[in-house]
Design a protein around this motif. Structure first.
Motif, PDB file in Angstrom:
ATOM      1  N   PHE A 144     -24.416 -14.278  -5.376  1.00 60.05           N
ATOM      2  CA  PHE A 144     -23.515 -13.740  -4.708  1.00 60.05           C
ATOM      3  C   PHE A 144     -23.567 -11.694  -4.296  1.00 60.05           C
ATOM      4  O   PHE A 144     -23.378 -11.398  -3.594  1.00 60.05           O
ATOM      5  CB  PHE A 144     -22.004 -14.593  -4.460  1.00 60.05           C
ATOM      6  CG  PHE A 144     -20.747 -13.853  -4.204  1.00 60.05           C
ATOM      7  CD1 PHE A 144     -21.006 -13.749  -2.572  1.00 60.05           C
ATOM      8  CD2 PHE A 144     -19.854 -13.435  -4.847  1.00 60.05           C
ATOM      9  CE1 PHE A 144     -19.943 -13.317  -2.139  1.00 60.05           C
ATOM     10  CE2 PHE A 144     -18.932 -12.704  -3.808  1.00 60.05           C
ATOM     11  CZ  PHE A 144     -18.837 -12.298  -2.638  1.00 60.05           C
ATOM     12  N   HIS A 159     -24.879 -14.120   3.999  1.00 60.16           N
ATOM     13  CA  HIS A 159     -25.651 -15.713   4.155  1.00 60.16           C
ATOM     14  C   HIS A 159     -27.400 -15.452   3.984  1.00 60.16           C
ATOM     15  O   HIS A 159     -27.999 -15.851   3.741  1.00 60.16           O
ATOM     16  CB  HIS A 159     -25.039 -16.380   5.408  1.00 60.16           C
ATOM     17  CG  HIS A 159     -23.800 -16.696   5.578  1.00 60.16           C
ATOM     18  ND1 HIS A 159     -23.695 -17.355   4.939  1.00 60.16           N
ATOM     19  CD2 HIS A 159     -22.547 -16.413   6.720  1.00 60.16           C
ATOM     20  CE1 HIS A 159     -22.333 -17.351   5.597  1.00 60.16           C
ATOM     21  NE2 HIS A 159     -22.275 -16.533   6.102  1.00 60.16           N
ATOM     22  N   ILE A 162     -28.212 -14.058   0.387  1.00 59.87           N
ATOM     23  CA  ILE A 162     -28.737 -15.342  -0.196  1.00 59.87           C
ATOM     24  C   ILE A 162     -30.136 -16.269   0.137  1.00 59.87           C
ATOM     25  O   ILE A 162     -30.495 -16.757  -1.375  1.00 59.87           O
ATOM     26  CB  ILE A 162     -27.321 -16.062   0.248  1.00 59.87           C
ATOM     27  CG1 ILE A 162     -25.954 -14.963  -1.035  1.00 59.87           C
ATOM     28  CG2 ILE A 162     -27.050 -18.070  -0.610  1.00 59.87           C
ATOM     29  CD1 ILE A 162     -24.242 -15.930  -0.233  1.00 59.87           C
ATOM     30  N   TRP A 163     -30.161 -16.858   1.560  1.00 62.89           N
ATOM     31  CA  TRP A 163     -30.865 -17.895   1.172  1.00 62.89           C
ATOM     32  C   TRP A 163     -32.453 -17.600   1.745  1.00 62.89           C
ATOM     33  O   TRP A 163     -33.126 -18.116   1.062  1.00 62.89           O
ATOM     34  CB  TRP A 163     -30.930 -18.441   2.994  1.00 62.89           C
ATOM     35  CG  TRP A 163     -29.324 -19.834   2.532  1.00 62.89           C
ATOM     36  CD1 TRP A 163     -28.045 -19.472   3.302  1.00 62.89           C
ATOM     37  CD2 TRP A 163     -29.527 -20.699   2.500  1.00 62.89           C
ATOM     38  NE1 TRP A 163     -27.423 -20.350   3.420  1.00 62.89           N
ATOM     39  CE2 TRP A 163     -28.030 -21.518   2.527  1.00 62.89           C
ATOM     40  CE3 TRP A 163     -30.269 -21.699   2.310  1.00 62.89           C
ATOM     41  CZ2 TRP A 163     -28.095 -22.449   2.157  1.00 62.89           C
ATOM     42  CZ3 TRP A 163     -29.938 -23.174   1.429  1.00 62.89           C
ATOM     43  CH2 TRP A 163     -28.671 -23.681   1.874  1.00 62.89           C
ATOM     44  N   ILE A 404     -26.641 -21.839  -5.090  1.00 64.18           N
ATOM     45  CA  ILE A 404     -26.013 -21.196  -3.675  1.00 64.18           C
ATOM     46  C   ILE A 404     -24.058 -21.541  -4.015  1.00 64.18           C
ATOM     47  O   ILE A 404     -24.051 -20.793  -3.456  1.00 64.18           O
ATOM     48  CB  ILE A 404     -26.730 -22.016  -2.377  1.00 64.18           C
ATOM     49  CG1 ILE A 404     -28.691 -21.506  -2.818  1.00 64.18           C
ATOM     50  CG2 ILE A 404     -26.176 -21.663  -1.291  1.00 64.18           C
ATOM     51  CD1 ILE A 404     -29.510 -21.978  -2.160  1.00 64.18           C
ATOM     52  N   GLY A 405     -24.669 -23.242  -4.101  1.00 67.02           N
ATOM     53  CA  GLY A 405     -23.510 -23.542  -4.469  1.00 67.02           C
ATOM     54  C   GLY A 405     -22.250 -22.875  -4.203  1.00 67.02           C
ATOM     55  O   GLY A 405     -21.250 -22.473  -4.270  1.00 67.02           O
ATOM     56  N   THR A 406     -22.455 -22.163  -6.426  1.00 65.91           N
ATOM     57  CA  THR A 406     -21.660 -20.937  -6.512  1.00 65.91           C
ATOM     58  C   THR A 406     -21.131 -19.623  -5.927  1.00 65.91           C
ATOM     59  O   THR A 406     -20.347 -19.703  -5.854  1.00 65.91           O
ATOM     60  CB  THR A 406     -22.062 -21.107  -8.034  1.00 65.91           C
ATOM     61  OG1 THR A 406     -22.398 -21.736  -8.594  1.00 65.91           O
ATOM     62  CG2 THR A 406     -21.440 -20.130  -8.923  1.00 65.91           C
ATOM     63  N   ALA A 407     -22.736 -19.924  -5.184  1.00 67.94           N
ATOM     64  CA  ALA A 407     -22.690 -17.888  -4.395  1.00 67.94           C
ATOM     65  C   ALA A 407     -21.261 -18.120  -3.510  1.00 67.94           C
ATOM     66  O   ALA A 407     -20.819 -17.313  -3.493  1.00 67.94           O
ATOM     67  CB  ALA A 407     -23.779 -17.876  -3.723  1.00 67.94           C
ATOM     68  N   TYR A 408     -21.301 -19.696  -2.814  1.00 68.56           N
ATOM     69  CA  TYR A 408     -20.344 -19.891  -1.578  1.00 68.56           C
ATOM     70  C   TYR A 408     -18.819 -20.256  -2.136  1.00 68.56           C
ATOM     71  O   TYR A 408     -18.366 -19.506  -1.577  1.00 68.56           O
ATOM     72  CB  TYR A 408     -20.904 -21.212  -1.178  1.00 68.56           C
ATOM     73  CG  TYR A 408     -21.976 -20.373   0.366  1.00 68.56           C
ATOM     74  CD1 TYR A 408     -21.490 -20.330   1.378  1.00 68.56           C
ATOM     75  CD2 TYR A 408     -23.001 -20.954  -0.318  1.00 68.56           C
ATOM     76  CE1 TYR A 408     -22.743 -19.172   2.547  1.00 68.56           C
ATOM     77  CE2 TYR A 408     -24.463 -19.916   0.947  1.00 68.56           C
ATOM     78  CZ  TYR A 408     -23.835 -19.690   2.209  1.00 68.56           C
ATOM     79  OH  TYR A 408     -24.278 -19.355   2.848  1.00 68.56           O
ATOM     80  N   MET A 411     -17.823 -16.687  -3.228  1.00 67.64           N
ATOM     81  CA  MET A 411     -17.049 -15.913  -1.791  1.00 67.64           C
ATOM     82  C   MET A 411     -15.555 -16.404  -1.785  1.00 67.64           C
ATOM     83  O   MET A 411     -15.538 -15.685  -0.941  1.00 67.64           O
ATOM     84  CB  MET A 411     -18.124 -16.103  -0.536  1.00 67.64           C
ATOM     85  CG  MET A 411     -18.738 -15.551   0.110  1.00 67.64           C
ATOM     86  SD  MET A 411     -19.334 -15.885   1.478  1.00 67.64           S
ATOM     87  CE  MET A 411     -21.313 -16.364   1.330  1.00 67.64           C
ATOM     88  N   GLN A 412     -15.467 -17.479  -2.149  1.00 68.39           N
ATOM     89  CA  GLN A 412     -14.606 -18.050  -1.288  1.00 68.39           C
ATOM     90  C   GLN A 412     -12.736 -17.779  -2.122  1.00 68.39           C
ATOM     91  O   GLN A 412     -12.143 -17.159  -1.502  1.00 68.39           O
ATOM     92  CB  GLN A 412     -13.856 -19.898  -1.030  1.00 68.39           C
ATOM     93  CG  GLN A 412     -15.409 -20.540  -0.167  1.00 68.39           C
ATOM     94  CD  GLN A 412     -14.639 -19.362   1.674  1.00 68.39           C
ATOM     95  OE1 GLN A 412     -14.306 -19.705   1.127  1.00 68.39           O
ATOM     96  NE2 GLN A 412     -15.861 -19.516   1.725  1.00 68.39           N
TER      97      GLN A 412
END
Lengths: 560, 78
Positions: A144, A159, A162-163, A404-408, A411-412
């Motif tokens: 992130f 995005h 990240i990807w 990736i899940g943690t990065a999102y 982000m929140q």
């Protein structure tokens, strides 16, 4: 701050694209050499001292560290160098000379693996599960942070960053395992040096050398001392970091540094990949040599920014309100100041490489600990090597997906970042107490080790929560009402280490020790260490460790 | 390196640095002939040219020193 800091030209983009093509190519090429578990998780234990040493130091030379410490140098001056010198060199040399023989002779594949041999399955399970969990979370946070930096510096979509970066990392670690990660770390090491070294060179030319830079800093900031390493540490109130020399020496130099460099599997794994014990002992010494030079490409740009930047940088929140640049942008700002097309691409590639290799390091360490210390130890004990190899490859992908899940998630909820980093720090100091006592004192018992580890961790969490609830508690933990956040981390680590060691000693004295025959290869005094007398003086790790120690002392005296 | 026949990491680094050295030198030479509107600080030192040449030299040295044929022969000798 709106818009982007730098604009990449076509040659810059070509340089970035070539880097991505190279790392994927390396992964594809190395797949044919990763046929066994040892190949995938420990790079076949075939690395030379130079490769393992560069990889060892590069694992801690990610872009977050570079940008973070350049930013710290702008805020705190040369004091930030302590994290590279007293906060690293003694620990690296201690790992090489004292601890490495036990890690290597015991043939362990991980730090939790050593804990299993020394203290039993319970200590391994606690250490492995916390490490695996924290490692993927940290990987997500790094991801992130990288996406955020790319957005601010280049204007790239979060995005997209990240990807693209995570899928590239997933591909090359999936294919080549630790071997691939190490190859890319060595590559990243070169890119970082070649991409960042021009900044201090040109900066010193612009300011007329070191003395010119110091004069300009004093002119710009007449009330603060940014250029002395130790002189201002006699009192918490005399330096911008709000820390005392005892916090730097005992908290950072002893507990935090030794905890990180000798027990964090992310870095120790690089050394375990060495082809023999001699290479494994030389690797951290080589790493220490390069580590001492890193402030010249990280701290010096921060100091030069104090001297040459026309505007004063401010904190992130103030920059967001007022539209100026923040401390965290100091390295890209200096890059943009001196570098034209081509060089700019190289600098940006170095930052991207730093982020990606940091992520790869996390993911490869996670795959090893998950497969060997959790899956094989607790879930499926007697499968074939091919099965564990397949598990390693797939959990590399799983690790990237969780990241990736943690990065999102971050982000929140951005505050998660602070919590996870704090969580990581809870385990480092007590773990060092547990490992070092286990290695050096044969009377340490399994019960003592586990109780000490748990007591140290709980006390660390307790102190952290106390300061969160009541900020005034900082003056009790750090021993001064002038102490700031940085001092809290150092003293908290020191107290939790002392609690861990005290509990371990007391419980060990009250419980029955293991017979010495079971401690062979694990503990000092029960293990015959290979002699180095047949080697020439210049081939011995102890000789080069002595040289590194002398240079370390000299550097501290020069910048006193 | 540990695996017989494996291309050395130093050779791969050499390849990438050679490509980077060529690109940076070429772009910097072009920029010195056709200067853009906004120049970096100390552009008169032509840092891009000599840094690009240094990277190119380093890359070529690594490619030559660790070329696969040479390292394969060394592995077989040992």
């Amino acid at each position: 701050m709106t818009g982007r800091l730098v604009q990449l030209s076509a040659p810059d983009v070509l340089i970035v694209v070539l880097y991505f093509a190279m790392v994927i190519g390396i992964g594809l090429y190395l797949k044919r050499y990763t046929n066994t578990g040892d190949d995938f998780f420990l790079a076949g234990r075939g690395m030379t001292a130079w490769i393992a040493g560069l990889s060892f130091v590069a694992a801690n030379l990610g872009a977050l560290e570079l940008m973070g410490w350049a930013s710290a140098a702008y805020q705190y001056g040369i004091l930030a160098t302590h994290w590279y010198w007293v906060g690293a060199i003694p620990a690296m040399l201690f790992l090489a000379i004292v601890m490495m023989p036990f890690y290597y002779i015991s043939k362990t594949h991980s730090v939790p693996g050593y804990l299993k041999l020394r203290y039993g399955e319970g200590a391994r399970a606690v250490s492995a599960i916390t490490f695996a969990f924290m490692t993927v979370l940290m990987s997500g946070i790094n991801m992130f942070s990288m996406a955020l930096v790319m957005k601010v510096v280049l204007g790239w979509d979060i995005h997209f960053s990240i990807w693209v970066s995570s899928l590239t990392v997933a591909a090359y670690v999936f294919l080549g395992g630790l071997l691939s990660a190490i190859f890319n770390e060595v590559l990243q090491f070169f890119l970082i040096w070649l991409g960042a070294l021009l900044i201090p060179i040109l900066g010193l030319v612009e300011t007329g050398g070191w003395n010119g830079m110091v004069a300009r800093i004093h002119q710009n900031f007449p009330d603060q001392d940014f250029t002395h390493l130790w002189r201002t540490l006699g009192s918490f109130a005399d330096n911008p970091m709000g820390i005392h020399w005892t916090g730097i020496v005992l908290g950072l130099g002893w507990v935090v540094s030794f905890g990180y460099w000798t027990t964090d599997f992310l870095v120790v794994q690089r050394v375990l990949s060495a082809r023999d014990l001699h290479a494994a002992r030389m690797a951290p010494v080589i790493g220490a040599g390069f580590k001492m030079l890193v402030p010249f490409i990280v701290i010096l740009p921060g100091l030069l920014a104090l001297a040459v930047l026309p505007e004063k940088l401010v904190g992130e929140s103030l920059a967001a309100v007022n539209g100026g640049h923040s401390y965290n942008e100091v390295l890209p700002l200096m890059l943009a100041r001196y570098c034209g097309p081509g060089l700019l691409g190289l600098g940006i590639t170095a930052l991207i490489a730093g982020f990606m290799s940091g992520m790869a390091g996390n993911v490869s360490a996670f795959a090893t600990v998950w497969t060997y210390d959790i899956y094989r130890a607790l879930i499926r004990k007697n499968a074939s090597d091919a099965h564990y190899l397949t598990m390693g490859r797939w959990c590399t992908l799983a690790g990237v997906l969780v990241s990736i899940g943690t990065a999102y998630l971050v982000m929140q909820f951005k505050s998660i970042m602070d919590y996870v980093q704090a969580l990581f720090s809870f385990f480092i100091a007590p773990l060092f107490g547990t490992v070092v006592l286990g290695m050096l004192w044969k009377r340490t018992t399994a019960a003592g080790g586990v109780c000490g580890l748990v007591a140290g961790t709980i006390s660390s969490i307790g102190m952290w929560a106390w300061v969160k609830v009541n900020p005034a508690a900082l003056s009790v933990i750090a021993l001064s009402s002038n102490a700031r956040d940085m001092a809290e981390n150092m003293y908290r680590a020191l107290w939790s280490w002392l609690i861990c060691v005290s509990v371990t000693v007391l419980v060990s004295l009250a419980t029955a020790p293991k017979p010495e025959s079971e401690l062979v290869g694990l503990v000092y005094g029960c293990t015959e260490l290979p002699s180095e007398r047949e080697l020439r003086l210049t081939q011995r790790p102890i000789f080069w460790a002595g040289v590194a120690a002398m240079v370390f002392v000299l550097l501290n005296l020069i910048f006193w | 390196m540990h695996n017989a026949g494996m291309v050395s990491i130093w050779f791969l680094i050499g390849l990438l640095l050679t490509a980077y050295g060529l690109i940076i030198t070429a772009v910097s030479v072009y920029q010195s002939l056709v200067p853009p509107a906004a120049l970096p600080v100390l552009a008169n030192l032509r840092a891009g040219i000599w840094w690009g040449l240094f990277i190119l030299f380093l890359g070529c040295f690594y490619c030559w020193r660790f070329q696969p044929r040479k390292t394969r022969r060394q592995t077989l000798d040992t």
